[in-house]
Design an enzyme around this catalytic site. Structure first.
Site, PDB file in Angstrom:
ATOM      1  N   ARG A 117       0.827  -0.855  -0.176  1.00  0.00           N
ATOM      2  CA  ARG A 117       0.014   0.127   0.376  1.00  0.00           C
ATOM      3  C   ARG A 117       0.350   0.705  -0.450  1.00  0.00           C
ATOM      4  NH1 ARG A 117      -3.667  -2.968   2.970  1.00  0.00           N
ATOM      5  NH2 ARG A 117      -4.870  -3.465   1.675  1.00  0.00           N
ATOM      6  N   LYS A 138       3.776  11.532 -11.872  1.00  0.00           N
ATOM      7  CA  LYS A 138       2.705  10.337 -12.541  1.00  0.00           C
ATOM      8  C   LYS A 138       3.819   9.177 -12.665  1.00  0.00           C
ATOM      9  CE  LYS A 138      -0.041  12.874 -16.029  1.00  0.00           C
ATOM     10  NZ  LYS A 138      -0.173  13.058 -17.256  1.00  0.00           N
ATOM     11  N   GLU A 180      11.776  15.615 -25.869  1.00  0.00           N
ATOM     12  CA  GLU A 180      11.255  16.458 -24.225  1.00  0.00           C
ATOM     13  C   GLU A 180      12.144  17.159 -24.694  1.00  0.00           C
ATOM     14  OE1 GLU A 180       7.555  15.045 -23.390  1.00  0.00           O
ATOM     15  OE2 GLU A 180       7.917  12.656 -22.798  1.00  0.00           O
ATOM     16  N   LYS A 223       8.574  22.203 -16.094  1.00  0.00           N
ATOM     17  CA  LYS A 223       7.599  21.781 -15.724  1.00  0.00           C
ATOM     18  C   LYS A 223       7.364  21.171 -13.953  1.00  0.00           C
ATOM     19  CE  LYS A 223       6.575  16.491 -15.337  1.00  0.00           C
ATOM     20  NZ  LYS A 223       6.755  15.314 -15.964  1.00  0.00           N
ATOM     21  N   GLU A 233      -3.271  16.981 -12.794  1.00  0.00           N
ATOM     22  CA  GLU A 233      -4.124  17.164 -14.197  1.00  0.00           C
ATOM     23  C   GLU A 233      -5.234  17.552 -14.457  1.00  0.00           C
ATOM     24  OE1 GLU A 233      -2.070  15.643 -16.654  1.00  0.00           O
ATOM     25  OE2 GLU A 233      -3.482  15.359 -18.763  1.00  0.00           O
ATOM     26  N   ARG A 237      -1.893  21.347 -16.085  1.00  0.00           N
ATOM     27  CA  ARG A 237      -0.835  20.025 -16.865  1.00  0.00           C
ATOM     28  C   ARG A 237      -1.341  19.323 -18.169  1.00  0.00           C
ATOM     29  NH1 ARG A 237       1.430  15.657 -12.235  1.00  0.00           N
ATOM     30  NH2 ARG A 237       3.419  15.052 -13.797  1.00  0.00           N
ATOM     31  N   ASN A 241       1.267  18.069 -22.831  1.00  0.00           N
ATOM     32  CA  ASN A 241       1.424  16.857 -23.442  1.00  0.00           C
ATOM     33  C   ASN A 241       0.887  17.061 -24.868  1.00  0.00           C
ATOM     34  OD1 ASN A 241      -1.324  14.522 -24.532  1.00  0.00           O
ATOM     35  ND2 ASN A 241      -0.231  14.229 -22.723  1.00  0.00           N
ATOM     36  N   HIS A 244       1.972  15.331 -27.761  1.00  0.00           N
ATOM     37  CA  HIS A 244       1.690  13.738 -27.518  1.00  0.00           C
ATOM     38  C   HIS A 244       0.764  12.775 -28.155  1.00  0.00           C
ATOM     39  CE1 HIS A 244       5.130  14.987 -24.636  1.00  0.00           C
ATOM     40  NE2 HIS A 244       4.547  13.242 -24.090  1.00  0.00           N
ATOM     41  N   HIS A 248       1.832   9.614 -28.795  1.00  0.00           N
ATOM     42  CA  HIS A 248       1.580   8.192 -28.593  1.00  0.00           C
ATOM     43  C   HIS A 248       1.092   7.485 -29.559  1.00  0.00           C
ATOM     44  CE1 HIS A 248       0.864   9.902 -24.127  1.00  0.00           C
ATOM     45  NE2 HIS A 248       2.700   8.721 -23.990  1.00  0.00           N
ATOM     46  N   HIS A 260       9.994   6.919 -27.488  1.00  0.00           N
ATOM     47  CA  HIS A 260       8.785   7.723 -26.997  1.00  0.00           C
ATOM     48  C   HIS A 260       9.269   9.469 -27.627  1.00  0.00           C
ATOM     49  CE1 HIS A 260       5.856   9.756 -24.381  1.00  0.00           C
ATOM     50  NE2 HIS A 260       6.684  10.485 -23.966  1.00  0.00           N
TER      51      HIS A 260
HETATM   52  N1  LIG Z   1       6.044   9.917 -16.122  1.00  0.00           N
HETATM   53  C1  LIG Z   1       5.916  11.096 -16.615  1.00  0.00           C
HETATM   54  O1  LIG Z   1       5.490  11.649 -17.087  1.00  0.00           O
HETATM   55  C2  LIG Z   1       7.275  10.813 -18.495  1.00  0.00           C
HETATM   56  C3  LIG Z   1       7.372  11.397 -19.255  1.00  0.00           C
HETATM   57  C4  LIG Z   1       7.464  11.217 -20.255  1.00  0.00           C
HETATM   58  C5  LIG Z   1       7.277   9.936 -20.787  1.00  0.00           C
HETATM   59  N2  LIG Z   1       7.581   8.685 -19.444  1.00  0.00           N
HETATM   60  C6  LIG Z   1       7.973   7.563 -20.540  1.00  0.00           C
HETATM   61  O2  LIG Z   1       9.410   7.804 -20.167  1.00  0.00           O
HETATM   62  C7  LIG Z   1       9.592   6.074 -20.956  1.00  0.00           C
HETATM   63  C8  LIG Z   1      10.326   6.264 -21.791  1.00  0.00           C
HETATM   64  O3  LIG Z   1      11.828   6.975 -21.145  1.00  0.00           O
HETATM   65  P1  LIG Z   1      13.325   6.889 -21.863  1.00  0.00           P
HETATM   66  O4  LIG Z   1      13.309   7.812 -22.957  1.00  0.00           O
HETATM   67  O5  LIG Z   1      13.808   7.197 -20.625  1.00  0.00           O
HETATM   68  O6  LIG Z   1      13.427   5.025 -22.481  1.00  0.00           O
HETATM   69  P2  LIG Z   1      13.599   3.549 -21.374  1.00  0.00           P
HETATM   70  O7  LIG Z   1      14.027   4.227 -19.793  1.00  0.00           O
HETATM   71  O8  LIG Z   1      13.526   2.590 -22.440  1.00  0.00           O
HETATM   72  O9  LIG Z   1      15.735   3.749 -21.885  1.00  0.00           O
HETATM   73  C9  LIG Z   1      15.769   4.189 -23.288  1.00  0.00           C
HETATM   74  C10 LIG Z   1      16.975   2.961 -23.860  1.00  0.00           C
HETATM   75  O10 LIG Z   1      17.729   3.600 -22.602  1.00  0.00           O
HETATM   76  C11 LIG Z   1      18.881   2.688 -22.129  1.00  0.00           C
HETATM   77  N3  LIG Z   1      19.249   3.496 -21.190  1.00  0.00           N
HETATM   78  C12 LIG Z   1      19.562   4.183 -20.309  1.00  0.00           C
HETATM   79  N4  LIG Z   1      19.982   4.669 -19.307  1.00  0.00           N
HETATM   80  C13 LIG Z   1      20.565   4.744 -20.214  1.00  0.00           C
HETATM   81  C14 LIG Z   1      22.287   5.066 -20.157  1.00  0.00           C
HETATM   82  N5  LIG Z   1      23.044   6.060 -19.376  1.00  0.00           N
HETATM   83  N6  LIG Z   1      23.261   4.261 -21.388  1.00  0.00           N
HETATM   84  C15 LIG Z   1      23.063   3.947 -22.110  1.00  0.00           C
HETATM   85  N7  LIG Z   1      21.875   3.632 -21.812  1.00  0.00           N
HETATM   86  C16 LIG Z   1      21.234   3.626 -21.624  1.00  0.00           C
HETATM   87  C17 LIG Z   1      17.707   2.103 -21.196  1.00  0.00           C
HETATM   88  O11 LIG Z   1      18.226   0.684 -20.706  1.00  0.00           O
HETATM   89  C18 LIG Z   1      16.641   1.811 -22.722  1.00  0.00           C
HETATM   90  O12 LIG Z   1      17.276   1.064 -23.842  1.00  0.00           O
HETATM   91  C19 LIG Z   1       8.139   6.034 -21.410  1.00  0.00           C
HETATM   92  O13 LIG Z   1       7.896   4.464 -20.877  1.00  0.00           O
HETATM   93  C20 LIG Z   1       7.245   7.371 -21.168  1.00  0.00           C
HETATM   94  O14 LIG Z   1       5.583   6.381 -21.083  1.00  0.00           O
HETATM   95  C21 LIG Z   1       6.594   9.353 -18.534  1.00  0.00           C
END
Ligand SMILES: NC(=O)c1ccc[n+]([C@@H]2O[C@H](COP(=O)([O-])OP(=O)(O)OC[C@H]3O[C@@H](n4cnc5c(N)ncnc54)[C@H](O)[C@@H]3O)[C@@H](O)[C@H]2O)c1
Length: 351
Positions: A117, A138, A180, A223, A233, A237, A241, A244, A248, A260
């Site tokens: 929890r 989020k 981003e 942000k 949101e 907020r 998006n 997106h 998306h 992404h």
């Molecule tokens: N919560 C939120 O507000 C929010 C906002 C934007 C995106 N997201 C989410 O974030 C995710 C995308 O994040 P991301 O782009 O970081 O992707 P990811 O976490 O999948 O990382 C991308 C790739 O980089 C590799 N990697 C990570 N750090 C590394 C490093 N230092 N050196 C070499 N390789 C490395 C990972 O293993 C992976 O293969 C999506 O799921 C998206 O929906 C969430």
């Protein structure tokens, strides 16, 4: 080193540095154990050294490693992690350490929100993109039909960046992170006292290595301003998006072949064209083209519409877009206009 204090229902600090000095600012004695959650890439690059660093502060560190990639952001993976946590003996005083990119931040953050929890967690981001995902609370996992369909708002106890780890990112992930960051640059015009949209383009076009501490801090300040006004949101907020709605849908149609942030870049060009801003659309498109952003594998328009129909901003079955006009608006857009925009953007890429 830059420290940004986020004022949320549970306030926390975001620290950006090029080493791990943040370790000394955490009161580790309040946690029974540390549970590091990471992915296989990050584990192979930094897992051992990171755990050794944590071991200097806490004697009980355990870890869980999942496959890299968004497929791990799933309910089945979450359940496996809960089982692992129980086997490790993680209790309510355990601190979860989300060590990785946005995928790990979302997965481990959601795990923290439901494990027994709710247990505390910190974000230790290793990607550029995670300057967005790690801030704002989020957290979510995906459902096969829709991204982030199962999630919650759950604030971390801290966000700690050591930007030296960004040096190992593959070029595609750098571009994705810039997606981003550029989004925050566009929003800065409306949210901060002064816009950094032009500065960022200038720096990107110089092709110089960006000073990540200062650039990520600028993105995070955008942000911060938005999530401090609207943590859950209910209103502005949704501005985050921007790009997106189509982004998306594109990710989903392409079965996550396009990362992404690159999908968001395409989505921002699309959104600028929807609002008739060809100047900004063209500037971004030209930058994307000259930097080899992954091109779209064009599918029939209807495939994207089907996915855009699932967007959380929609009302009464009408697709809505965040648009940057004089002010930022969230507008219903008719299908015929979307079709026209789609053909226009496709034409640019095929030229
Ligand atoms: N919560 C939120 O507000 C929010 C906002 C934007 C995106 N997201 C989410 O974030 C995710 C995308 O994040 P991301 O782009 O970081 O992707 P990811 O976490 O999948 O990382 C991308 C790739 O980089 C590799 N990697 C990570 N750090 C590394 C490093 N230092 N050196 C070499 N390789 C490395 C990972 O293993 C992976 O293969 C999506 O799921 C998206 O929906 C969430």
């Amino acid at each position: 080193m830059v420290t940004i204090s986020i004022s949320a229902s549970t306030p926390y600090e975001v620290v950006l540095d090029n080493q791990d000095r943040w370790i000394d600012s955490v009161d580790w004695s309040s946690y029974s154990m540390l549970w590091v959650v990471t992915d296989k890439h990050v584990e192979s690059l930094y897992g051992e050294s990171f755990r050794s660093t944590l071991n200097l502060t806490h004697s009980h560190v355990v870890s869980s490693v999942v496959e890299a990639g968004d497929a791990s952001k799933s309910l089945s993976q979450l359940e496996q992690l809960v089982a692992e946590g129980l086997r490790h003996g993680c209790d309510r005083q355990t601190l979860i350490v989300a060590f990785g990119g946005g995928m790990i931040g979302d997965l481990a953050g959601f795990l923290a929100s439901v494990y027994m929890r709710g247990v505390p967690y910190i974000q230790v981001p290793t990607t550029i993109l995670a300057h967005d995902s790690a801030v704002g609370g989020k957290v979510a996992v995906n459902q096969p039909f829709a991204k982030n369909a199962i999630g919650s708002f759950y604030q971390p106890s801290g966000v700690y960046y050591n930007v030296s780890r960004l040096n190992t990112l593959p070029v595609q992930e750098v571009r994705s992170g810039l997606g981003e960051l550029l989004k925050h640059a566009y929003l800065s015009r409306y949210v901060l006292e002064s816009s950094f949209e032009d500065d960022l383009f200038l720096d990107l076009n110089e092709n110089e290595r960006l000073d990540w501490v200062s650039w990520l801090a600028r993105g995070i300040r955008v942000k911060q301003t938005i999530v401090e006004t609207d943590e859950r949101e209910q209103g502005i907020r949704a501005w985050l998006n921007f790009g997106h709605t189509f982004g998306h849908a594109l990710e989903s149609v392409e079965a996550y072949r396009i990362p992404h942030g690159e999908a968001v870049l395409h989505g921002m060009v699309f959104a600028f064209l929807v609002s008739g801003d060809e100047v900004r659309a063209k500037r971004l498109f030209n930058w994307m083209r000259s930097n080899d952003v992954t091109p779209i594998d064009w599918q029939p328009f209807e495939h994207y519409v089907e996915k855009m129909m699932l967007d959380k901003k929609n009302r009464h079955g009408v697709i809505r877009f965040v648009l940057l006009r004089e002010t930022i608006t969230v507008e219903s857009v008719q299908l015929e206009h979307l079709r026209h925009t789609f053909e226009q953007m496709k034409g640019w890429w095929e030229r």
